[in-house]
Design a protein around this motif. Structure first.
Motif, PDB file in Angstrom:
ATOM      1  N   ALA A  40      -7.336 -10.127   7.246  1.00  0.00           N
ATOM      2  CA  ALA A  40      -7.621  -8.702   7.063  1.00  0.00           C
ATOM      3  C   ALA A  40      -6.414  -7.949   6.513  1.00  0.00           C
ATOM      4  O   ALA A  40      -6.553  -6.829   6.021  1.00  0.00           O
ATOM      5  CB  ALA A  40      -8.086  -8.076   8.371  1.00  0.00           C
ATOM      6  N   ALA A  41      -5.230  -8.544   6.553  1.00  0.00           N
ATOM      7  CA  ALA A  41      -4.049  -7.908   5.964  1.00  0.00           C
ATOM      8  C   ALA A  41      -4.247  -7.698   4.458  1.00  0.00           C
ATOM      9  O   ALA A  41      -3.630  -6.807   3.874  1.00  0.00           O
ATOM     10  CB  ALA A  41      -2.803  -8.744   6.224  1.00  0.00           C
ATOM     11  N   MET A  42      -5.138  -8.477   3.847  1.00  0.00           N
ATOM     12  CA  MET A  42      -5.420  -8.305   2.416  1.00  0.00           C
ATOM     13  C   MET A  42      -5.981  -6.920   2.114  1.00  0.00           C
ATOM     14  O   MET A  42      -5.819  -6.404   1.018  1.00  0.00           O
ATOM     15  CB  MET A  42      -6.422  -9.355   1.929  1.00  0.00           C
ATOM     16  CG  MET A  42      -5.898 -10.748   1.929  1.00  0.00           C
ATOM     17  SD  MET A  42      -7.049 -11.940   1.181  1.00  0.00           S
ATOM     18  CE  MET A  42      -8.472 -11.799   2.238  1.00  0.00           C
ATOM     19  N   TYR A  43      -6.661  -6.316   3.093  1.00  0.00           N
ATOM     20  CA  TYR A  43      -7.227  -4.977   2.898  1.00  0.00           C
ATOM     21  C   TYR A  43      -6.139  -3.947   2.604  1.00  0.00           C
ATOM     22  O   TYR A  43      -6.427  -2.902   2.040  1.00  0.00           O
ATOM     23  CB  TYR A  43      -7.997  -4.517   4.131  1.00  0.00           C
ATOM     24  CG  TYR A  43      -9.217  -5.320   4.502  1.00  0.00           C
ATOM     25  CD1 TYR A  43      -9.859  -6.155   3.600  1.00  0.00           C
ATOM     26  CD2 TYR A  43      -9.743  -5.228   5.783  1.00  0.00           C
ATOM     27  CE1 TYR A  43     -10.982  -6.863   3.963  1.00  0.00           C
ATOM     28  CE2 TYR A  43     -10.877  -5.934   6.155  1.00  0.00           C
ATOM     29  CZ  TYR A  43     -11.490  -6.752   5.241  1.00  0.00           C
ATOM     30  OH  TYR A  43     -12.607  -7.440   5.603  1.00  0.00           O
ATOM     31  N   ALA A  44      -4.915  -4.214   3.009  1.00  0.00           N
ATOM     32  CA  ALA A  44      -3.822  -3.253   2.874  1.00  0.00           C
ATOM     33  C   ALA A  44      -3.197  -3.239   1.486  1.00  0.00           C
ATOM     34  O   ALA A  44      -2.446  -2.325   1.153  1.00  0.00           O
ATOM     35  CB  ALA A  44      -2.737  -3.563   3.906  1.00  0.00           C
ATOM     36  N   ILE A  45      -3.503  -4.230   0.668  1.00  0.00           N
ATOM     37  CA  ILE A  45      -2.872  -4.347  -0.649  1.00  0.00           C
ATOM     38  C   ILE A  45      -3.481  -3.339  -1.624  1.00  0.00           C
ATOM     39  O   ILE A  45      -4.695  -3.193  -1.723  1.00  0.00           O
ATOM     40  CB  ILE A  45      -3.041  -5.785  -1.202  1.00  0.00           C
ATOM     41  CG1 ILE A  45      -2.458  -6.809  -0.233  1.00  0.00           C
ATOM     42  CG2 ILE A  45      -2.419  -5.917  -2.590  1.00  0.00           C
ATOM     43  CD1 ILE A  45      -0.996  -6.618   0.085  1.00  0.00           C
ATOM     44  N   SER A  93       3.777 -10.521   0.612  1.00  0.00           N
ATOM     45  CA  SER A  93       4.799  -9.604   1.112  1.00  0.00           C
ATOM     46  C   SER A  93       5.446  -8.785   0.000  1.00  0.00           C
ATOM     47  O   SER A  93       6.030  -7.733   0.269  1.00  0.00           O
ATOM     48  CB  SER A  93       5.862 -10.361   1.901  1.00  0.00           C
ATOM     49  OG  SER A  93       6.431 -11.375   1.107  1.00  0.00           O
ATOM     50  N   ASP A  94       5.309  -9.238  -1.245  1.00  0.00           N
ATOM     51  CA  ASP A  94       5.903  -8.499  -2.351  1.00  0.00           C
ATOM     52  C   ASP A  94       4.920  -7.515  -2.999  1.00  0.00           C
ATOM     53  O   ASP A  94       5.271  -6.803  -3.926  1.00  0.00           O
ATOM     54  CB  ASP A  94       6.419  -9.470  -3.413  1.00  0.00           C
ATOM     55  CG  ASP A  94       5.317 -10.325  -4.016  1.00  0.00           C
ATOM     56  OD1 ASP A  94       4.271 -10.519  -3.362  1.00  0.00           O
ATOM     57  OD2 ASP A  94       5.504 -10.809  -5.158  1.00  0.00           O
ATOM     58  N   LYS A  95       3.696  -7.455  -2.487  1.00  0.00           N
ATOM     59  CA  LYS A  95       2.672  -6.567  -3.062  1.00  0.00           C
ATOM     60  C   LYS A  95       2.808  -5.162  -2.492  1.00  0.00           C
ATOM     61  O   LYS A  95       3.235  -4.960  -1.364  1.00  0.00           O
ATOM     62  CB  LYS A  95       1.262  -7.097  -2.763  1.00  0.00           C
ATOM     63  CG  LYS A  95       1.014  -8.512  -3.228  1.00  0.00           C
ATOM     64  CD  LYS A  95       0.965  -8.592  -4.718  1.00  0.00           C
ATOM     65  CE  LYS A  95       0.629 -10.027  -5.138  1.00  0.00           C
ATOM     66  NZ  LYS A  95       0.793 -10.251  -6.518  1.00  0.00           N
ATOM     67  N   ARG A  96       2.396  -4.194  -3.297  1.00  0.00           N
ATOM     68  CA  ARG A  96       2.439  -2.792  -2.873  1.00  0.00           C
ATOM     69  C   ARG A  96       1.283  -2.510  -1.921  1.00  0.00           C
ATOM     70  O   ARG A  96       0.143  -2.910  -2.168  1.00  0.00           O
ATOM     71  CB  ARG A  96       2.354  -1.885  -4.096  1.00  0.00           C
ATOM     72  CG  ARG A  96       2.518  -0.419  -3.790  1.00  0.00           C
ATOM     73  CD  ARG A  96       2.506   0.403  -5.026  1.00  0.00           C
ATOM     74  NE  ARG A  96       1.277   0.093  -5.769  1.00  0.00           N
ATOM     75  CZ  ARG A  96       1.045   0.468  -7.002  1.00  0.00           C
ATOM     76  NH1 ARG A  96       1.955   1.138  -7.663  1.00  0.00           N
ATOM     77  NH2 ARG A  96      -0.071   0.159  -7.610  1.00  0.00           N
ATOM     78  N   LEU A  97       1.572  -1.797  -0.825  1.00  0.00           N
ATOM     79  CA  LEU A  97       0.544  -1.425   0.144  1.00  0.00           C
ATOM     80  C   LEU A  97      -0.142  -0.136  -0.282  1.00  0.00           C
ATOM     81  O   LEU A  97       0.419   0.663  -1.037  1.00  0.00           O
ATOM     82  CB  LEU A  97       1.160  -1.230   1.528  1.00  0.00           C
ATOM     83  CG  LEU A  97       1.860  -2.431   2.155  1.00  0.00           C
ATOM     84  CD1 LEU A  97       2.431  -2.040   3.521  1.00  0.00           C
ATOM     85  CD2 LEU A  97       0.922  -3.609   2.264  1.00  0.00           C
ATOM     86  N   LEU A  98      -1.349   0.063   0.227  1.00  0.00           N
ATOM     87  CA  LEU A  98      -2.046   1.321  -0.011  1.00  0.00           C
ATOM     88  C   LEU A  98      -1.208   2.470   0.544  1.00  0.00           C
ATOM     89  O   LEU A  98      -0.532   2.309   1.571  1.00  0.00           O
ATOM     90  CB  LEU A  98      -3.405   1.305   0.686  1.00  0.00           C
ATOM     91  CG  LEU A  98      -4.447   0.355   0.100  1.00  0.00           C
ATOM     92  CD1 LEU A  98      -5.647   0.255   1.037  1.00  0.00           C
ATOM     93  CD2 LEU A  98      -4.885   0.824  -1.271  1.00  0.00           C
ATOM     94  N   PRO A  99      -1.238   3.622  -0.107  1.00  0.00           N
ATOM     95  CA  PRO A  99      -0.469   4.770   0.389  1.00  0.00           C
ATOM     96  C   PRO A  99      -0.906   5.142   1.799  1.00  0.00           C
ATOM     97  O   PRO A  99      -2.089   5.137   2.119  1.00  0.00           O
ATOM     98  CB  PRO A  99      -0.819   5.888  -0.595  1.00  0.00           C
ATOM     99  CG  PRO A  99      -1.352   5.201  -1.813  1.00  0.00           C
ATOM    100  CD  PRO A  99      -1.964   3.919  -1.340  1.00  0.00           C
ATOM    101  N   GLY A 100       0.077   5.441   2.644  1.00  0.00           N
ATOM    102  CA  GLY A 100      -0.197   5.894   3.995  1.00  0.00           C
ATOM    103  C   GLY A 100      -0.190   4.803   5.047  1.00  0.00           C
ATOM    104  O   GLY A 100      -0.226   5.095   6.243  1.00  0.00           O
ATOM    105  N   LEU A 101      -0.164   3.534   4.633  1.00  0.00           N
ATOM    106  CA  LEU A 101      -0.141   2.435   5.593  1.00  0.00           C
ATOM    107  C   LEU A 101       1.284   2.137   6.020  1.00  0.00           C
ATOM    108  O   LEU A 101       2.217   2.318   5.254  1.00  0.00           O
ATOM    109  CB  LEU A 101      -0.730   1.160   4.975  1.00  0.00           C
ATOM    110  CG  LEU A 101      -2.219   0.934   5.200  1.00  0.00           C
ATOM    111  CD1 LEU A 101      -3.037   1.992   4.540  1.00  0.00           C
ATOM    112  CD2 LEU A 101      -2.612  -0.421   4.726  1.00  0.00           C
ATOM    113  N   GLY A 102       1.412   1.632   7.238  1.00  0.00           N
ATOM    114  CA  GLY A 102       2.706   1.214   7.732  1.00  0.00           C
ATOM    115  C   GLY A 102       2.724  -0.283   7.945  1.00  0.00           C
ATOM    116  O   GLY A 102       1.695  -0.884   8.254  1.00  0.00           O
ATOM    117  N   ALA A 103       3.873  -0.890   7.757  1.00  0.00           N
ATOM    118  CA  ALA A 103       4.036  -2.325   7.997  1.00  0.00           C
ATOM    119  C   ALA A 103       4.782  -2.509   9.308  1.00  0.00           C
ATOM    120  O   ALA A 103       5.737  -1.790   9.591  1.00  0.00           O
ATOM    121  CB  ALA A 103       4.800  -2.970   6.841  1.00  0.00           C
TER     122      ALA A 103
END
Length: 122
Positions: A40-45, A93-103
């Motif tokens: 489900a971490a893929m949803y964050a990309i 880990s090198d991909k940009r996350l959706l705006p507003g998400l935290g890692a």
């Protein structure tokens, strides 16, 4: 806290009532943190939505718009986090996350779990 670990379960059958839709409904009843782990971490990309699904020459529609679902969560002031170790395991880990998400690192997840009133595994 709502923890999502599996991805694309029933993607064809649940185009409008998927696990992020459920997390949003739960959040509206009782504010919570949503954690994306595992696949489900893929949803964050931050990537373009998937195209239509074709199986056996038949168009079955499209995957749910997980980006929009995360956007609705964020619009309703949900805190949406993604596991750094899950992104590492997926090679993202090198991909940009959706705006507003935290890692978050694994030790931070443990801290969040200790203060959560309820924990849902979706």
């Amino acid at each position: 806290m709502a923890i999502l670990e599996r991805a694309h379960r029933g993607a064809i059958e649940e185009q409008y009532a998927h696990e992020l839709w459920l997390a949003h409904g739960l959040h509206r009843q009782s504010p919570m943190v949503v954690l994306l782990r595992g696949l489900a971490a893929m949803y964050a990309i931050d990537a373009a939505p998937s195209g239509p699904i074709e199986l056996g020459g038949v168009d079955w529609g499209a995957y749910p718009d997980y980006r929009a679902a995360i956007g609705r969560l964020l619009d309703d002031d949900a805190r949406v986090l993604v596991s750094v170790s899950a992104l590492d395991r997926l090679g993202m880990s090198d991909k940009r996350l959706l705006p507003g998400l935290g890692a978050v690192e694994d030790h931070e997840i443990t801290n969040l779990l200790t203060i959560a009133e309820r924990i849902f595994f979706l």
